[in-house]
Design a protein around this motif. Structure first.
Motif, mmCIF file in Angstrom:
data_model
loop_
_atom_site.group_PDB
_atom_site.id
_atom_site.type_symbol
_atom_site.label_atom_id
_atom_site.label_comp_id
_atom_site.label_asym_id
_atom_site.label_seq_id
_atom_site.Cartn_x
_atom_site.Cartn_y
_atom_site.Cartn_z
ATOM 1 N N ARG A 1 9.361 1.696 2.671
ATOM 2 C CA ARG A 1 9.214 2.231 1.327
ATOM 3 C C ARG A 1 10.446 1.791 0.562
ATOM 4 N NH1 ARG A 1 6.958 7.797 -1.221
ATOM 5 N NH2 ARG A 1 7.608 7.338 -3.352
ATOM 6 N N GLY A 2 10.258 0.865 -0.358
ATOM 7 C CA GLY A 2 11.405 0.279 -1.035
ATOM 8 C C GLY A 2 12.320 -0.381 -0.015
ATOM 9 N N SER A 3 13.594 -0.058 -0.063
ATOM 10 C CA SER A 3 14.570 -0.656 0.851
ATOM 11 C C SER A 3 14.669 0.080 2.185
ATOM 12 C CB SER A 3 15.950 -0.675 0.183
ATOM 13 O OG SER A 3 15.923 -1.426 -1.013
ATOM 14 N N PHE B 1 -6.084 2.761 2.347
ATOM 15 C CA PHE B 1 -4.644 2.735 2.608
ATOM 16 C C PHE B 1 -4.357 2.946 4.096
ATOM 17 C CE2 PHE B 1 -3.919 4.201 -1.983
ATOM 18 C CZ PHE B 1 -3.596 2.917 -2.400
ATOM 19 N N ARG B 2 -5.031 3.910 4.692
ATOM 20 C CA ARG B 2 -4.803 4.189 6.112
ATOM 21 C C ARG B 2 -5.294 3.017 6.970
ATOM 22 N NH1 ARG B 2 -2.644 7.067 3.394
ATOM 23 N NH2 ARG B 2 -1.130 5.469 4.010
ATOM 24 N N ALA B 3 -6.377 2.387 6.561
ATOM 25 C CA ALA B 3 -6.871 1.221 7.292
ATOM 26 C C ALA B 3 -5.857 0.081 7.258
ATOM 27 C CB ALA B 3 -8.207 0.764 6.702
ATOM 28 N N ASN B 4 -5.166 -0.085 6.144
ATOM 29 C CA ASN B 4 -4.178 -1.157 6.061
ATOM 30 C C ASN B 4 -2.952 -0.878 6.913
ATOM 31 O OD1 ASN B 4 -5.041 -3.397 4.319
ATOM 32 N ND2 ASN B 4 -5.429 -1.770 2.858
ATOM 33 N N TYR C 1 4.161 -2.316 3.050
ATOM 34 C CA TYR C 1 5.157 -2.022 2.018
ATOM 35 C C TYR C 1 4.651 -1.025 0.989
ATOM 36 C CZ TYR C 1 8.901 -2.659 -1.334
ATOM 37 O OH TYR C 1 9.971 -2.433 -2.176
ATOM 38 N N HIS C 2 5.434 0.018 0.762
ATOM 39 C CA HIS C 2 5.149 1.030 -0.263
ATOM 40 C C HIS C 2 6.166 0.844 -1.391
ATOM 41 C CE1 HIS C 2 4.335 4.550 -2.460
ATOM 42 N NE2 HIS C 2 4.286 5.457 -1.495
ATOM 43 N N PRO C 3 5.727 0.407 -2.582
ATOM 44 C CA PRO C 3 6.670 0.156 -3.668
ATOM 45 C C PRO C 3 7.072 1.398 -4.444
ATOM 46 C CG PRO C 3 4.469 -0.411 -4.380
ATOM 47 C CD PRO C 3 4.352 0.014 -2.941
ATOM 48 N N GLY D 1 0.822 -1.204 0.000
ATOM 49 C CA GLY D 1 0.000 0.000 0.000
ATOM 50 C C GLY D 1 0.851 1.245 0.000
ATOM 51 N N THR D 2 0.523 2.180 0.900
ATOM 52 C CA THR D 2 1.269 3.445 0.940
ATOM 53 C C THR D 2 1.612 3.851 2.369
ATOM 54 O OG1 THR D 2 -0.763 4.760 0.971
ATOM 55 C CG2 THR D 2 0.214 4.294 -1.183
ATOM 56 N N PRO D 3 2.229 2.979 3.171
ATOM 57 C CA PRO D 3 2.607 3.414 4.522
ATOM 58 C C PRO D 3 3.568 4.598 4.449
ATOM 59 C CG PRO D 3 3.747 1.385 3.934
ATOM 60 C CD PRO D 3 2.705 1.622 2.883
#
Length: 278
Positions: free
Chosen positions: A247-249, A168-171, A192-194, A138-140
């Motif tokens: 977010r990524g690494s 997103f916030r719920a996840n 995880y935010h890719p 998602g977008t943490p």
């Protein structure tokens, strides 16, 4: 042989990760809603000489009952799940509010509720694995959107953007709550935010936004194959039990309202109540 379950695994980053795991010798269950995409995934698995390790499960993840049946199907097929990757998402930024047959707002059901049900439902199979991991994509760490606590289904003030961002916030809160609810868990739960990845998501947007988004992807988005690499490393070498956000690494600090434990447990209990009363 590792067993990996991936929702949203017939498209984009989910598909890229599924193919990566097949190449690495894992058994991969891909969950999607479109038979043609499932057949295409199985054909690609066959081309990798991995057809015997690939399975497509056609499921409507907006349905609570269908998601429960998916949990039972996985349980009946294997005794261990090493990695559960939750990617299923369909952006509905425009258009009217839609609800599922269970009465849930669409984004809430698909993007949050199915992930809640799968993570908790497959916990026992995951804890049987040597290094169990749940990755919730998602977008943490992105300070957009909020929880509408008095109207989680957005019956009074719906917009597609509000619904998507709330999911997103719920996840984020789902991941935070998991080790509190299961205090003795061995599972590493990763939010995880890719980043911006070149997937097929713009196809769902109206014109001219679709064309503009595709052009932006061409200029700035990370190709799927490149985006998968840090995800795979994190799945293979998870941080350990409990919740972390990345977010990524880069690992993100768990601070502020997006990762508030009280809010996380509040949402957990509200979700339990919503599911039991449907």
């Amino acid at each position: 042989m590792r067993t990996v379950v991936i929702t949203g695994g017939t498209d984009g980053i989910g598909k890229g990760l599924a193919l990566h795991h097949l190449r690495e010798g894992a058994r991969v269950f891909v969950v999607g809603s479109t038979p043609d995409k499932g057949e295409a995934w199985l054909a690609e698995a066959g081309a990798l000489s991995a057809g015997d390790r690939a399975r497509f499960l056609q499921v409507d993840l907006t349905s609570v009952d269908a998601t429960g049946e998916l949990v039972e199907a996985v349980r009946s097929s294997c005794s261990v799940v090493d990695q559960l990757v939750l990617c299923a998402q369909r952006y509905r930024l425009f258009g009217p509010r839609t609800v599922t047959p269970d009465g849930f707002e669409h984004s809430f059901a698909l993007s949050y509720l199915s992930r809640y049900a799968l993570g908790h439902g497959l916990r026992a199979l995951l804890e049987a694995a040597p290094r169990p991991v749940i990755m919730n994509v998602g977008t943490p760490g992105v300070p957009l959107g909020r929880m509408y606590w008095d109207d989680l289904q957005l019956t009074r003030r719906h917009s597609g953007t509000k619904a998507t961002l709330q999911s997103f916030r719920a996840n984020d809160l789902l991941g935070v709550a998991f080790p509190f609810v299961h205090a003795d868990t061995r599972i590493s739960y990763i939010g995880y935010h890719p980043g911006v990845v070149a997937t097929g998501k713009p196809a769902h947007l109206p014109q001219p936004l679709r064309a503009l988004t595709k052009a932006g992807f061409a200029l700035f988005a990370t190709p799927v194959a490149k985006a998968v690499a840090p995800m795979a490393r994190l799945l293979d070498e998870p941080p350990g039990p409990g919740f972390t956000a990345h977010r990524g690494s880069r690992q993100l600090p768990l601070k502020g309202q997006p990762f508030d434990p009280e809010a996380a447990l509040r949402l957990h209990h509200l979700t339990e109540d919503l599911v039991s009363r449907r």
